[in-house]
Scaffold this motif. Structure first.
Motif, PDB file in Angstrom:
ATOM      1  N   LEU A   1       3.178  -1.518  -8.291  1.00 22.84           N
ATOM      2  CA  LEU A   1       3.133  -2.594  -7.305  1.00 22.84           C
ATOM      3  C   LEU A   1       2.304  -2.135  -6.108  1.00 22.84           C
ATOM      4  CD1 LEU A   1       6.935  -3.132  -7.606  1.00 22.84           C
ATOM      5  CD2 LEU A   1       5.345  -4.983  -8.073  1.00 22.84           C
ATOM      6  N   PRO A   2       1.001  -2.459  -6.060  1.00 20.83           N
ATOM      7  CA  PRO A   2       0.189  -2.097  -4.890  1.00 20.83           C
ATOM      8  C   PRO A   2       0.577  -2.952  -3.685  1.00 20.83           C
ATOM      9  CG  PRO A   2      -1.178  -2.540  -6.838  1.00 20.83           C
ATOM     10  CD  PRO A   2       0.186  -3.062  -7.122  1.00 20.83           C
ATOM     11  N   THR A   3       0.746  -2.307  -2.510  1.00 21.52           N
ATOM     12  CA  THR A   3       1.167  -3.026  -1.313  1.00 21.52           C
ATOM     13  C   THR A   3       0.481  -2.435  -0.085  1.00 21.52           C
ATOM     14  OG1 THR A   3       3.023  -1.601  -0.652  1.00 21.52           O
ATOM     15  CG2 THR A   3       3.465  -3.257  -2.343  1.00 21.52           C
ATOM     16  N   PRO A   4       0.476  -3.162   1.041  1.00 21.37           N
ATOM     17  CA  PRO A   4       0.012  -2.593   2.312  1.00 21.37           C
ATOM     18  C   PRO A   4       1.026  -1.578   2.833  1.00 21.37           C
ATOM     19  CG  PRO A   4       0.833  -4.811   2.644  1.00 21.37           C
ATOM     20  CD  PRO A   4       0.825  -4.586   1.170  1.00 21.37           C
ATOM     21  N   PRO A   5       0.671  -0.792   3.861  1.00 18.67           N
ATOM     22  CA  PRO A   5       1.567   0.265   4.340  1.00 18.67           C
ATOM     23  C   PRO A   5       2.889  -0.231   4.899  1.00 18.67           C
ATOM     24  CG  PRO A   5      -0.675   0.619   5.148  1.00 18.67           C
ATOM     25  CD  PRO A   5      -0.634  -0.749   4.544  1.00 18.67           C
TER      26      PRO A   5
END
Length: 539
Positions: free
Chosen positions: A216-220
Motif C-alpha cells: 500500500l503506497p502512501t504519503p508520509p
C-alpha cells in the motif's frame, strides 16, 4: 469601500499545490504555500515581503511544501498554524533530519480569536481530513463594519480513524462575506467512510488468506497512519499471525503522531492505553519498521505500508508468494502509474463529496464562494450547480487570476457553460441503446471515459449512472480469468512470481511476462510435467 480580493498564485489543479494571497483592507494574508518553486512570491527587492502574514491549513505537501523555502528567503515573515500542524510540517522535507528543520511556524490555539493586527483577528476550527487541519476565520473591522473570510483548506465532515470531522455546529449560521473552499471531489457522491474502510479491509483480507502479500503506497502522513489503525483494529486482522511492515518515511510520520497523542480523539487515546498505537512486535498483527537491513520474509503473506515514491520492483522480484499493489484512488486525478499487472485502486475518502460540500455551504450562508483545489472540471461542476448559482456569487479562478470580491452589490446570476446533455433512449428486443450528442466529446474528460469503449452501468436511487472502464481495469479483469492447469504457460509456471519470471536459466529472467506467455524453461506448478507434456518418471 474596503478592498477585498484574492490573487490565486496556485489553485491546486492537477498536481499543483495551493497558494493564495487574499487582501482585506490594508492586510495581505498568504493562505498556504504548497508550491515547489516560490519564485512567484519573490521579487528583486528582498525587503518587500510577499505578504504580511502566512497561514498554513495543514501539513500535507500540496499545502505546505514551500514554507521552508519561504521562511529561508523571508525569515521575518510570520507563519502560523495549529500546534499539531507545526509538529507535522518537517515531514515535507525528508532530506533533513527532523531535528534540523527550523521551528519557524508559530502555533495558534483552537476556538479562540487571536489578534494578528489591531483590526484583524483569526480563529481556528478543526477541519477534519488530517490531524491539525484547520479552517481559518479571518475577521477584519473597519469603521464599525466587520468583514469575515473563512478558508477551509482541505476539510472532511466525517470522522476517520485518527481525526474527528469538521464540527459543523460550530460554524452554522456564520454568514462570512467570503468563503474559500476546496472542491476536490466535485459534485460526486460516495459511500460513507466506514463502508469504504470495510471494503478495503475485506479486499486486503481476501488477498492475505489466498497467500498474496499486499503493498500500500502512501504519503508520509495521513493515509499511512489511517491504514495502520484500520489494520490494527479491524476484526479481519486482530489476533491474526501477520506482519505489517512500514517504510521509513511513513514511519517518521508515525513517530510524530505518537508525540501528539493528546491531540487525537478519545477512542484513539483509549486504544493506546492498552496497546501501542503503531509499533508492536508482540500483539498480532505485528507492526514492524522496515529498515534497509530488514526485508519482509516471503514464506508467508505480509502487508507493506510503502512510501509513495519508493521503487517497488525490489519487492516484486524473486518473491516466494504473489503480491498485489493497492493504490489510493484520487477522484479527478490520474492514479500513479506502475508497470505491474497486479495493481488495483481503492477509494478511501478524506475530503467531502458533493453532498458534504453543499451542506457546509448552506450552513455557512456566505456571499462569495471561491472554489479551489480540484481538477477544473470538478470545480466547474460545482459552480454550475443551480442550488448554488441562485444563492451565492461563485468563482473558480485559474492560476494567476485576481478575483475581486465586492460586498453588498446586487447579485446577478452568472452565465456559465452548459454541462448537461440531452440524448435519446431506444429499447430494442435484445438491447437498449442510449444516443448522446457529439458535443459531449469536446469535454476533456471524454478520452478517459471512452478509453476502451466499454462502460459499466448501475442504479443509484432512481438515476442510472454510467461509468467508463479503463484499460488498467480491463487488464486486471483479464488477468484474473481462469487458466487451465494443463496449459503450458507462465501463469502455471513454478517460476512465475509477481508477474515476473524468476527462473535464472530462462531468457525471460527478471522481465515482466504475461500469464499466457511461454518459454522452453517452463516447469508446471500443478503437475510433474515436462515442457513437452510427458509425465516425468524415475528410471
Amino acid at each position: 469601500m474596503t478592498d477585498l480580493e484574492c490573487l490565486a498564485y496556485s489553485v491546486g489543479h492537477a498536481d499543483d499545490g495551493i497558494c493564495l494571497l487574499v487582501r482585506i483592507g490594508v492586510h495581505r494574508i498568504l493562505l498556504d504555500c504548497g508550491i515547489t518553486n516560490i519564485s512567484l512570491l519573490t521579487n528583486e527587492i528582498k525587503q518587500l515581503l510577499p505578504a504580511d502574514i502566512v497561514l498554513c491549513s495543514h501539513a500535507h505537501s500540496d499545502h505546505a511544501q514551500g514554507l521552508l523555502a519561504l521562511h529561508q528567503t523571508f525569515p521575518q515573515l510570520p507563519i502560523y498554524a495549529s500546534e499539531t500542524t507545526t509538529k507535522l510540517l518537517p515531514l515535507n522535507w525528508p532530506e533533513l533530519p527532523i531535528s534540523e528543520v527550523p521551528d519557524f511556524c508559530q502555533p495558534l490555539p483552537w476556538h479562540s480569536p487571536v489578534e494578528l493586527r489591531s483590526d484583524l483577528t483569526v480563529e481556528l476550527f478543526p477541519a477534519g481530513h488530517l490531524p491539525g487541519a484547520t479552517a481559518f476565520l479571518l475577521t477584519y473591522t473597519r469603521e464599525n463594519r466587520t468583514y469575515k473570510l473563512l478558508y477551509t483548506g482541505d476539510f472532511f465532515l466525517s470522522n476517520s480513524r485518527l481525526v474527528e470531522g469538521l464540527p459543523l455546529a460550530d460554524l452554522r449560521g456564520l454568514k462570512p462575506d467570503i468563503l474559500i473552499i476546496e472542491g476536490s471531489y466535485g459534485t460526486a457522491r460516495y459511500p460513507h467512510r466506514r463502508q469504504l474502510e470495510n471494503n478495503l479491509a475485506e479486499r486486503i483480507y481476501q488477498a492475505i488468506t489466498s497467500g498474496t502479500s499486499v503493498i500500500l503506497p502512501t504519503p508520509p502522513s495521513g493515509l499511512g497512519q489511517e491504514l495502520l489503525m484500520l489494520l490494527r483494529s479491524h476484526h479481519y486482522f486482530t489476533g491474526r499471525d501477520l506482519d505489517i511492515w512500514v517504510e521509513e518515511k511513513v514511519a517518521r510520520g508515525c513517530d510524530l503522531y505518537l508525540q501528539l497523542l493528546s491531540q487525537f480523539p478519545t477512542t484513539v487515546q483509549n486504544f493506546a492505553q492498552y496497546q501501542p498505537l503503531f509499533w508492536d512486535e508482540k500483539i498480532k498483527p505485528r507492526v514492524l519498521r522496515r529498515s534497509p537491513e530488514q526485508f519482509p520474509a516471503t514464506e508467508k503473506p505480509y502487508i507493506l505500508i510503502a512510501d509513495r515514491d519508493t521503487d517497488l520492483s525490489q519487492y516484486l522480484l524473486n518473491q516466494d508468494n504473489s503480491i498485489i499493489i493497492l493504490l489510493p484512488e484520487r477522484p479527478g486525478k490520474i492514479s500513479q502509474e506502475l508497470n505491474f499487472a497486479h495493481t488495483e485502486t481503492y477509494l478511501l475518502t478524506d475530503h467531502c463529496d458533493g453532498l458534504g460540500t453543499t451542506q457546509l455551504i448552506h450552513n455557512l450562508r456566505p456571499q462569495h464562494i471561491i472554489f479551489v483545489h480540484g481538477c477544473p472540471n470538478y470545480l466547474a461542476d460545482l459552480t454550475n450547480l443551480e442550488e448554488l448559482r441562485n444563492r451565492y456569487k461563485l468563482h473558480s479562478p485559474a492560476n494567476g487570476t485576481l478575483v475581486e470580491l465586492p460586498i453588498g452589490e446586487t447579485f446577478i446570476v452568472p452565465t456559465l457553460p452548459e454541462t448537461n446533455y440531452e440524448g435519446e433512449l431506444n429499447e430494442l428486443e435484445t438491447e437498449v441503446i442510449i444516443s448522446l450528442p457529439q458535443s459531449i466529446t469536446n469535454d476533456n474528460r471524454w478520452p478517459n471515459f471512452a478509453d476502451t469503449g466499454l462502460v459499466e452501468v448501475r442504479w443509484q436511487g432512481e438515476e442510472l449512472v454510467v461509468r467508463g472502464i479503463s484499460q488498467r481495469e480491463l487488464l486486471s479483469q483479464s488477468s484474473d480469468r481462469f487458466i487451465s492447469p494443463e496449459l503450458d504457460c507462465c501463469g502455471n509456471c513454478l517460476h512465475y512470481r509477481g508477474q515476473h519470471c524468476s527462473n535464472p536459466v530462462s531468457a525471460l529472467y527478471g522481465f515482466k511476462v504475461t500469464s499466457d506467455g511461454y518459454c522452453p524453461m517452463f516447469e508446471s506448478i500443478h503437475f510433474p510435467f515436462t515442457s513437452t507434456g510427458e509425465t516425468e518418471t524415475n528410471d
